[in-house]
Design a protein around this motif. Structure first.
Motif, mmCIF file in Angstrom:
data_model
loop_
_atom_site.group_PDB
_atom_site.id
_atom_site.type_symbol
_atom_site.label_atom_id
_atom_site.label_comp_id
_atom_site.label_asym_id
_atom_site.label_seq_id
_atom_site.Cartn_x
_atom_site.Cartn_y
_atom_site.Cartn_z
ATOM 1 N N SER A 336 0.837 -1.204 0.000
ATOM 2 C CA SER A 336 0.000 0.000 0.000
ATOM 3 C C SER A 336 0.867 1.248 0.000
ATOM 4 C CB SER A 336 -0.901 0.010 1.233
ATOM 5 O OG SER A 336 -0.115 0.158 2.414
ATOM 6 N N ALA A 337 0.244 2.373 -0.285
ATOM 7 C CA ALA A 337 0.957 3.652 -0.199
ATOM 8 C C ALA A 337 1.467 3.875 1.220
ATOM 9 C CB ALA A 337 0.026 4.781 -0.625
ATOM 10 N N TYR A 338 0.685 3.483 2.202
ATOM 11 C CA TYR A 338 1.070 3.592 3.622
ATOM 12 C C TYR A 338 2.361 2.839 3.887
ATOM 13 C CZ TYR A 338 0.588 2.530 8.683
ATOM 14 O OH TYR A 338 0.798 2.369 10.030
ATOM 15 N N ALA A 339 2.447 1.596 3.418
ATOM 16 C CA ALA A 339 3.636 0.781 3.655
ATOM 17 C C ALA A 339 4.852 1.379 2.963
ATOM 18 C CB ALA A 339 3.391 -0.647 3.177
ATOM 19 N N ARG A 340 4.673 1.836 1.732
ATOM 20 C CA ARG A 340 5.802 2.420 1.002
ATOM 21 C C ARG A 340 6.300 3.682 1.688
ATOM 22 N NH1 ARG A 340 2.300 1.499 -3.401
ATOM 23 N NH2 ARG A 340 2.067 3.761 -3.680
ATOM 24 N N ALA A 341 5.385 4.483 2.196
ATOM 25 C CA ALA A 341 5.778 5.727 2.864
ATOM 26 C C ALA A 341 6.493 5.449 4.175
ATOM 27 C CB ALA A 341 4.545 6.600 3.101
ATOM 28 N N ALA A 342 6.043 4.459 4.916
ATOM 29 C CA ALA A 342 6.697 4.114 6.181
ATOM 30 C C ALA A 342 8.138 3.696 5.946
ATOM 31 C CB ALA A 342 5.916 3.004 6.880
ATOM 32 N N LYS A 343 8.346 2.851 4.954
ATOM 33 C CA LYS A 343 9.711 2.402 4.658
ATOM 34 C C LYS A 343 10.565 3.563 4.156
ATOM 35 C CE LYS A 343 10.987 -1.307 4.794
ATOM 36 N NZ LYS A 343 11.641 -2.066 5.895
ATOM 37 N N ALA A 344 9.987 4.444 3.355
ATOM 38 C CA ALA A 344 10.734 5.588 2.832
ATOM 39 C C ALA A 344 11.170 6.528 3.942
ATOM 40 C CB ALA A 344 9.889 6.338 1.803
ATOM 41 N N ALA A 345 10.370 6.581 5.019
ATOM 42 C CA ALA A 345 10.704 7.452 6.156
ATOM 43 C C ALA A 345 11.722 6.805 7.096
ATOM 44 C CB ALA A 345 9.434 7.808 6.923
ATOM 45 N N GLY A 346 12.092 5.560 6.831
ATOM 46 C CA GLY A 346 13.069 4.883 7.674
ATOM 47 C C GLY A 346 12.469 4.137 8.844
ATOM 48 N N LEU A 347 11.160 3.892 8.806
ATOM 49 C CA LEU A 347 10.496 3.139 9.863
ATOM 50 C C LEU A 347 10.514 1.649 9.532
ATOM 51 C CD1 LEU A 347 7.386 5.455 10.317
ATOM 52 C CD2 LEU A 347 9.170 5.091 12.027
ATOM 53 N N ASP A 348 10.891 0.833 10.511
ATOM 54 C CA ASP A 348 10.712 -0.603 10.363
ATOM 55 C C ASP A 348 9.235 -0.934 10.529
ATOM 56 O OD1 ASP A 348 13.356 -1.152 9.904
ATOM 57 O OD2 ASP A 348 13.788 -1.899 11.922
ATOM 58 N N LEU A 349 8.811 -2.046 9.946
ATOM 59 C CA LEU A 349 7.430 -2.486 10.051
ATOM 60 C C LEU A 349 7.366 -3.899 10.622
ATOM 61 C CD1 LEU A 349 6.039 -1.285 6.590
ATOM 62 C CD2 LEU A 349 5.498 -0.298 8.823
ATOM 63 N N ILE A 350 6.458 -4.101 11.574
ATOM 64 C CA ILE A 350 6.123 -5.433 12.079
ATOM 65 C C ILE A 350 4.609 -5.554 11.981
ATOM 66 C CG2 ILE A 350 6.040 -6.949 14.099
ATOM 67 C CD1 ILE A 350 8.704 -5.824 14.983
ATOM 68 N N GLY A 351 4.124 -6.592 11.296
ATOM 69 C CA GLY A 351 2.702 -6.688 11.005
ATOM 70 C C GLY A 351 1.947 -7.622 11.924
ATOM 71 N N TRP A 352 0.622 -7.399 12.013
ATOM 72 C CA TRP A 352 -0.259 -8.258 12.797
ATOM 73 C C TRP A 352 -1.607 -8.377 12.081
ATOM 74 C CZ3 TRP A 352 -4.483 -5.391 14.748
ATOM 75 C CH2 TRP A 352 -4.305 -3.990 14.828
ATOM 76 N N SER A 353 -2.262 -9.560 12.246
ATOM 77 C CA SER A 353 -1.766 -10.808 12.762
ATOM 78 C C SER A 353 -2.172 -11.914 11.794
ATOM 79 C CB SER A 353 -2.350 -11.145 14.119
ATOM 80 O OG SER A 353 -1.926 -10.215 15.112
ATOM 81 N N LEU A 354 -1.196 -12.677 11.362
ATOM 82 C CA LEU A 354 -1.446 -13.786 10.459
ATOM 83 C C LEU A 354 -2.210 -14.888 11.184
ATOM 84 C CD1 LEU A 354 -0.328 -13.953 7.484
ATOM 85 C CD2 LEU A 354 1.206 -15.717 8.344
ATOM 86 N N GLU A 355 -2.979 -15.663 10.433
ATOM 87 C CA GLU A 355 -3.734 -16.804 10.964
ATOM 88 C C GLU A 355 -4.768 -16.393 12.011
ATOM 89 O OE1 GLU A 355 -3.456 -19.527 9.307
ATOM 90 O OE2 GLU A 355 -1.624 -20.637 9.707
ATOM 91 N N ARG A 356 -5.346 -15.206 11.856
ATOM 92 C CA ARG A 356 -6.350 -14.753 12.824
ATOM 93 C C ARG A 356 -7.706 -14.457 12.175
ATOM 94 N NH1 ARG A 356 -6.248 -14.074 18.069
ATOM 95 N NH2 ARG A 356 -7.857 -12.778 19.008
ATOM 96 N N ASP A 357 -7.785 -14.590 10.871
ATOM 97 C CA ASP A 357 -9.043 -14.315 10.180
ATOM 98 C C ASP A 357 -9.901 -15.556 9.992
ATOM 99 O OD1 ASP A 357 -9.471 -11.667 9.813
ATOM 100 O OD2 ASP A 357 -8.737 -11.569 7.769
#
Length: 415
Positions: A336-357
């Motif tokens: 997403s645009a959100y994810a690309r912008a976070a990485k461009a700003a130098g922020l690491d990303l940790i996602g949640w939550s797999l296997e919960r849907d």
């Protein structure tokens, strides 16, 4: 012939070592992660293509990885935040295990997803002397009046000693219940009560000791209080936030092994100011989509902006899966645009939550809502994970079944 005998001798010695008795208080873990059939089931259910072909050829051995975070332990099948759930996560190779932290009436820290979830995650309603202390005692359903069953029981209603008398169960409730027993019999059909008969609740200190003995790292989440703060007149949010990290210092845990979390930016910035070593890998959990109208595709709704978060001292951003994914014009899952912008700003990303849907044959639910049109089978769990890992570039993933993330990380050569 000699080489064959040497190999046989080595195998015998390894087996003998694995069979040696374990000292009291220690946990016997296998040398290799034990994944069970689920990751391979998910591979079988994938769409044909290069990723499926690559993963289908991955047979192990499998090892612990920090990419794999046990979300409340292994909550797909074990009662969340129970000793049994943490052990299952470690055995499946989770390199990091989560304790959501809240407090009791006597200001002791315990592992619960919410301060006021005891009525859905424990047997408190069937323990009369403790049920009577609940903020809102059990109220049965009344179909004639259009009223559903309800209750509200908080950790802050009881002491630590009373909390330890309870048994963990799978999170769920029956809104049509006429009795407390019926109310607590509401596990979602895609989970199981097979391992829920004797879930052992954990204090925060006990979780630290256990996770340390398992050789894993820690990700405690400071849960938002559901009682007015200061609690009891003088227990402030700052005291609470300080108390959580002090427990790791007291246990001799280095800050590099701890990933503190909070949905409150104020908590993160408080740690930046008072505990910079811990704050260097603190995780600001994203919930602005819920409270402030954040849209992952509209930068004007990201307040503070990615650059402002980075400048304030935030190092890691923790969004839900849907915020990091979108569909392109071809209907393919992309960052997403959100994810690309976070990485461009130098922020690491940790996602949640797999296997919960739950099962993904109908497109999933909350966690996959931005890519629902591209989801139609359980195997899409690994397709989504691959985009998050290789295109978004997440540092790690929370999962309710860590075997899945452990499998993927090992197959892709990730640490």
């Amino acid at each position: 012939m000699l080489a064959r005998h040497r190999t046989a001798l080595l195998s015998f010695l390894l087996a003998l070592g694995a069979a040696l008795p374990v000292a009291a208080g220690e946990i016997a873990l296998p040398r290799e992660a034990q994944l069970g059939p689920r990751p391979f089931y998910l591979v079988d259910k994938m769409k044909d293509g290069p990723l499926k072909q690559q993963l289908s050829q991955c047979t192990g051995p499998f090892h612990k990885t920090d990419f794999s975070i046990g979300h409340r332990g292994a909550a797909l099948q074990f009662p969340e935040h129970s000793r049994e759930s943490y052990l299952a996560a470690a055995r499946m190779g989770a390199g990091v295990i989560e304790c959501d932290v809240t407090f009791t009436r006597d200001r002791q820290l315990v592992c619960r997803h919410s301060q006021c979830d005891l009525h859905t995650t424990t047997n408190i309603l069937t323990v009369p002397d403790l049920a009577s202390k609940c903020t809102q005692p059990f109220s049965p359903a009344d179909p004639a009046a259009g009223r559903k069953a309800s209750a509200k029981c908080c950790t802050s209603d009881i002491t630590l000693a009373e909390f330890k008398r309870l048994t963990a169960k799978m999170d769920g409730f029956n809104p049509d219940a006429r009795t407390p027993e019926e109310y607590q019999n509401g596990t979602p059909r895609w989970r199981t009560d097979l391992y829920a008969n004797s879930g052992t609740l954990m204090s925060h200190d006990e979780s630290i000791a256990l996770i340390k003995s398992l050789g894993a790292k820690f990700t405690p989440e400071l849960k938002a209080p559901e009682v007015a703060m200061p609690f009891d007149g003088d227990y402030t949010q700052e005291t609470y936030a300080t108390q959580m990290l002090a427990a790791y210092k007291a246990a001799g845990i280095p800050p590099s092994d701890v990933f503190p979390q909070s949905f409150s930016l104020k908590d993160i910035l408080y740690w930046v100011k008072t505990e910079p070593d811990f704050a260097s890998q603190a995780l600001y959990l994203e919930d602005r989509y819920e409270k402030a109208g954040l849209d992952p595709n509209r930068p004007e709704t990201w307040k503070p902006s990615m650059q402002e978060l980075k400048a304030s001292g935030v190092a890691i951003l923790g969004p839900p899966i849907f915020a990091m994914l979108a569909l392109n014009d071809k209907g393919e899952i992309v960052p997403s645009a959100y994810a690309r912008a976070a990485k461009a700003a130098g922020l690491d990303l940790i996602g949640w939550s797999l296997e919960r849907d739950g099962p993904l044959n109908r497109g999933g639910a909350f966690y996959h809502k931005s890519v629902k049109a591209a989801i139609d089978r359980d195997g899409d769990t690994l397709t989504v994970l691959d985009v998050l890992a290789r295109q978004v570039g997440v540092r790690a993933m929370f999962s309710d079944w860590p075997a899945t993330t452990t499998f993927y990380a090992n197959c892709m050569g990730m640490k």
